[in-house]
Motif scaffolding. Structure first.
Motif, PDB file in Angstrom:
ATOM      1  N   GLN A  49       0.830  -1.050  -0.114  1.00 49.25           N
ATOM      2  CA  GLN A  49       0.031   0.026   0.155  1.00 49.25           C
ATOM      3  C   GLN A  49       0.891   1.144   0.027  1.00 49.25           C
ATOM      4  OE1 GLN A  49      -3.316   0.349  -0.268  1.00 49.25           O
ATOM      5  NE2 GLN A  49      -3.127   2.486  -0.102  1.00 49.25           N
ATOM      6  N   PHE A  50       0.905   2.015  -1.391  1.00 54.35           N
ATOM      7  CA  PHE A  50       1.614   2.974  -1.343  1.00 54.35           C
ATOM      8  C   PHE A  50       0.877   4.342  -0.979  1.00 54.35           C
ATOM      9  CE2 PHE A  50       3.776   0.117  -4.269  1.00 54.35           C
ATOM     10  CZ  PHE A  50       4.962   0.317  -3.780  1.00 54.35           C
ATOM     11  N   GLU A  51       1.582   5.367  -0.092  1.00 54.57           N
ATOM     12  CA  GLU A  51       1.238   6.720   0.336  1.00 54.57           C
ATOM     13  C   GLU A  51       1.501   7.665  -0.749  1.00 54.57           C
ATOM     14  OE1 GLU A  51      -0.803   9.330   1.805  1.00 54.57           O
ATOM     15  OE2 GLU A  51      -0.735   7.960   3.324  1.00 54.57           O
ATOM     16  N   SER A  52       0.585   8.482  -1.070  1.00 53.27           N
ATOM     17  CA  SER A  52       1.039   9.570  -1.983  1.00 53.27           C
ATOM     18  C   SER A  52       0.415  11.020  -1.564  1.00 53.27           C
ATOM     19  CB  SER A  52       0.329   9.014  -3.661  1.00 53.27           C
ATOM     20  OG  SER A  52       1.116   9.842  -4.506  1.00 53.27           O
ATOM     21  N   GLY A  53      -0.250  10.747  -0.515  1.00 50.89           N
ATOM     22  CA  GLY A  53      -0.490  12.294  -0.038  1.00 50.89           C
ATOM     23  C   GLY A  53       0.416  12.922   1.160  1.00 50.89           C
TER      24      GLY A  53
END
Length: 513
Positions: A49-53
């Motif tokens: 699960q990648f964070e992009s925020g």
């Protein structure tokens, strides 16, 4: 038929929808993408699960909280599990540092890095700033009400107490740079303030809001200061707002891009989707869009040409490069959650590829990656020029070559703290301003409007069209998670009475600030 339609499900739009639903309005939020949240989002690749925020959060894990987002969540009956941490890494021209959040740890760093005299200078600065920080924190931002002022929502006694802070609040109406220079002379301290300002606003300190920075210092430099990471990342924040909105009868539709805001006899009456579907709204429309993108949704004849030209001339912050890694790494517990790298103070904090932020959320939230692995999100905070990418086609040889060249900065920075990172890579993904524009539908992939605080506050959310209200990073109070939450709440409260707004403040305990 709906009472309100909200165009865009960024955090501003979700806060608007949640508060409006909490106030009893029938709300429909429309989102072009497959998931809500706008810039606050993540994505999955296989087991990762990648964070992009947003990477820096605070004030979400406690109550009472001065964070307007936490206040909105409480208003709609939602809480968020968070992991709290208290330090971060710095890769600066002065060297590799690790510093705790809060006044004490930073003073200790200054004594070692600079001198006791410089630490004393910083301490005097914070002492001088404290009354302004207290004044900023004394104002419950969810009480803001356009036009009518605060007296109608706070009531007599609270309004009188706030009046006593009026002088200090007025001093926060401009940019933070003059305040910093009035008290600081050490070059490192001024560079440090410049860095914090740019991380918050995408602007140098001479253009960053003094009120925003007073709020930041008020939170970060308390004795028990810490930072939060919402378990599940940015997407969990958006999901909580959606749950709260739906609990009160509001609805979200994704994959529903809006083609036009419908205007009849000078009033916003609904929207038309790109598929031709027409949706009507009794009370009006809230647009959670950028100033530039809004124009394409409005008929030419619906707004005065002068207002249209002013919107189109809104200055824009630069864009981002993004880097997502999945790594083998069960031996990385010694690393801080974040590293902020600055290449050269003399180039200016906003110079292209002169600042990089690296975050490893899996260190706090193991659900982001399978056992023995980590995920990392790197980005260049609003310093990537759009002009380099303009005219390129995603997937072309020229685009891929430029992406590889520009994103090489991430590996160079990570090598300073993890020299063998390339041997650990499971997945590597790179993003550019064109990626930013594609997924967020933002003008030039921009971080947002670059209104300098030295020239006055961000524009308000009103428009020449009756029933059309704006929220998000393009309107007051501006860029960042807390400001857009405020803008969303203010937009919703334009459609309800001051008495209803006051009742909400009483219900969540904000009348005893």
């Amino acid at each position: 038929m709906n009472d309100l339609i909200v165009v865009g499900s960024g955090l501003g739009g979700l806060c608007a929808g949640a508060i409006a639903a909490r106030q009893g309005l029938e709300v429909l939020v429309l989102e072009a993408h497959t998931t809500p949240g706008g810039a606050a989002h993540g994505f999955r690749r296989g087991p990762f699960q990648f964070e992009s925020g947003p990477s820096l959060w605070s004030g979400l894990g406690r109550w009472p909280s001065t964070n307007p987002l936490a206040q909105v969540l409480r208003a709609v009956g939602e809480t968020l599990p968070v992991a709290t941490y208290r330090d971060w890494g710095l890769l600066l021209p002065e060297g590799a540092l690790r510093v705790g959040v809060g006044q004490g740890p930073f003073l200790a760093l200054l004594r070692e890095l600079r001198s006791p005299a410089v630490a004393a200078e910083w301490e005097r600065f914070l002492t001088a700033l404290k009354p302004s920080c207290d004044a900023a924190r004394s104002l419950p931002l969810l009480a803001l009400r356009p036009g009518a002022g605060l007296a109608t929502t706070l009531g007599g006694g609270n309004a009188l107490r706030l009046l006593g802070q009026a002088g200090r609040l007025a001093s926060l109406g401009g940019a933070f740079g003059p305040i910093a220079r009035r008290h600081l002379s050490d070059p490192f301290l001024l560079h440090w303030v410049e860095l914090l300002c740019f991380l918050i606003s995408g602007l140098p300190m001479d253009q960053t809001s003094a009120a925003a920075m007073a709020t930041l210092f008020g939170e970060w430099f308390e004795p028990d200061a810490g930072l939060d990471y919402p378990i599940g990342g940015s997407g969990a924040v958006a999901a909580a707002l959606v749950r709260g909105m739906e609990r009160h009868g509001g609805r979200l539709r994704t994959e529903a891009p809006v083609a036009e805001i419908l205007v009849e006899r000078g009033r916003a009456v609904g929207v038309q989707l790109e598929n031709g579907e027409r949706l009507e709204a009794r009370r009006g429309v809230i647009a959670n869009t950028s100033p530039w993108d809004l124009l394409s949704l409005l008929p030419d004849e619906a707004v005065p040409s002068r207002w249209r030209r002013r919107q189109a001339a809104t200055p824009a912050c630069a864009s981002f490069l993004h880097w997502h890694l999945a790594l083998r790494g069960d031996d990385l517990d010694h690393l801080p959650i974040h590293h902020v790298w600055v290449g050269d103070w003399q180039r200016g904090i906003g110079a292209e590829r002169n600042m990089v932020v690296l975050s490893m959320p899996s260190r706090l939230d193991p659900s982001c990656a399978p056992p023995g692995h980590q995920v990392l999100h790197g980005y260049t905070p609003a310093n990537e020029p759009w002009e380099l990418w303009q005219g390129l086609e995603r997937g072309s040889a020229a685009y891929d070559a430029l992406k590889k060249e520009r994103c090489a900065i991430f590996g160079e920075v990570l090598s300073q703290v993890l020299p063998d990172w390339q041997e650990r890579v499971v997945i590597e993904l790179q993003g550019t301003p064109l990626t930013q524009r594609r997924y967020l539908r933002t003008h030039q992939g921009s971080y947002g409007p670059a209104w300098p605080a030295s020239s006055g506050p961000f524009p308000g959310g009103t428009t020449p069209i009756d029933g059309l209200v704006l929220c998000g990073a393009g309107v007051f109070p501006g860029i960042g998670v807390p400001p857009v939450a405020v803008s969303g709440a203010m937009a919703a409260h334009r459609f309800v009475s001051a008495r209803q707004q006051r009742q909400l403040l009483e219900d969540i305990g904000l009348m005893d600030f």
